[in-house]
Write an enzyme that holds these catalytic residues in place. Structure first.
Site, PDB file in Angstrom:
ATOM      1  N   THR A 107       0.171   0.750   9.446  1.00 23.08           N
ATOM      2  CA  THR A 107      -1.271   0.605   9.632  1.00 23.08           C
ATOM      3  C   THR A 107      -2.027   1.659   8.843  1.00 23.08           C
ATOM      4  O   THR A 107      -1.442   2.600   8.319  1.00 23.08           O
ATOM      5  CB  THR A 107      -1.650   0.721  11.124  1.00 23.08           C
ATOM      6  OG1 THR A 107      -2.938   0.172  11.299  1.00 23.08           O
ATOM      7  CG2 THR A 107      -1.627   2.141  11.612  1.00 23.08           C
ATOM      8  N   LYS A 137      -7.370  -2.860  15.808  1.00 28.53           N
ATOM      9  CA  LYS A 137      -6.846  -1.514  16.026  1.00 28.53           C
ATOM     10  C   LYS A 137      -7.937  -0.489  16.300  1.00 28.53           C
ATOM     11  O   LYS A 137      -7.650   0.681  16.503  1.00 28.53           O
ATOM     12  CB  LYS A 137      -6.034  -1.079  14.811  1.00 28.53           C
ATOM     13  CG  LYS A 137      -4.852  -2.004  14.533  1.00 28.53           C
ATOM     14  CD  LYS A 137      -4.148  -1.646  13.257  1.00 28.53           C
ATOM     15  CE  LYS A 137      -3.110  -2.690  12.919  1.00 28.53           C
ATOM     16  NZ  LYS A 137      -2.474  -2.424  11.640  1.00 28.53           N
ATOM     17  N   GLY A 140      -9.242   4.471  17.641  1.00 30.71           N
ATOM     18  CA  GLY A 140      -8.344   3.679  16.812  1.00 30.71           C
ATOM     19  C   GLY A 140      -6.925   4.181  16.990  1.00 30.71           C
ATOM     20  O   GLY A 140      -6.717   5.340  17.360  1.00 30.71           O
ATOM     21  N   SER A 198       0.543   4.740   8.004  1.00 26.83           N
ATOM     22  CA  SER A 198       1.240   4.840   6.724  1.00 26.83           C
ATOM     23  C   SER A 198       0.304   4.874   5.534  1.00 26.83           C
ATOM     24  O   SER A 198       0.585   5.505   4.528  1.00 26.83           O
ATOM     25  CB  SER A 198       2.226   3.681   6.573  1.00 26.83           C
ATOM     26  OG  SER A 198       1.541   2.450   6.692  1.00 26.83           O
TER      27      SER A 198
END
Length: 196
Positions: A14, A46, A58, A137
């Protein structure tokens, strides 16, 4: 973050970015959910608002764990009457010491119009120096892009967040360009979705 075997656990899959300038704040996230190397969903939510729209949050990490943490954090906000720092510290304490919670694998970004924090299961509550933070990531890519745009442009925060996530999606295979953005003060009543 470490897993049960003591190895470093990498939160990936994400990109979530939060930016605050003055009393304006935005949080943006991509919509991709992966299982291993397979894309399972492209429009996951998210990012969200909490505490009657006064707090943005988030997550990066496993979805079920993140939803549990959202619920726990909302309860802390209610308990401490919207005090973001106190709620974050209390969640981090519970997350680190509770037998069940301490196994949850996620990172949270939370912010209001004055404060922005990253909360982890290792007990960390970190406030960035410059009002900008990213997790997941694709976080480093989005962070670098957003910092450059903040420094060299006068673009609105929503636009900076959108473009930064798009750039991360071009680089990180665990991030897509289905972008969801929430902001403070509330500009509209719903979640804005951008498809790049």
């Amino acid at each position: 973050m470490r897993n049960l075997r003591g190895k470093e656990k990498v939160i990936r899959s994400t990109t979530v970015l939060a930016i605050r300038r003055g009393e304006e704040a935005v949080i943006a996230g991509d919509g991709q959910v992966t299982l291993g190397d397979t894309v399972m969903k492209t429009n996951a939510r998210k990012v969200r608002t909490m505490y009657d729209g006064e707090v943005l949050a988030g997550f990066a990490g496993t979805s079920a764990d993140a939803f549990t943490l959202f619920e726990k954090f909302e309860a802390k906000l209610d308990e401490y009457k919207g005090n973001l720092m106190r709620s974050a510290v209390e969640l981090a304490k519970d997350w680190r010491t509770d037998k069940i919670l301490r196994h949850l694998e996620a990172l949270l970004i939370v912010c209001d119009q004055k404060t922005m924090l990253v909360i982890s299961g290792t007990g960390d509550v970190i406030e960035p120096d410059d009002g900008i933070i990213a997790i997941g990531s694709g976080g480093p890519y989005a962070l670098a892009a957003a910092k450059a745009m903040l420094k060299f442009t006068d673009l609105p925060l929503r636009r900076i967040a959108e473009e930064a996530i798009k750039l991360a999606a071009d680089i990180c295979i665990f991030t897509n360009s289905h972008i969801m953005i929430e902001s403070l003060p509330r500009e509209n009543n719903g979640l804005e979705e951008k498809n790049g």
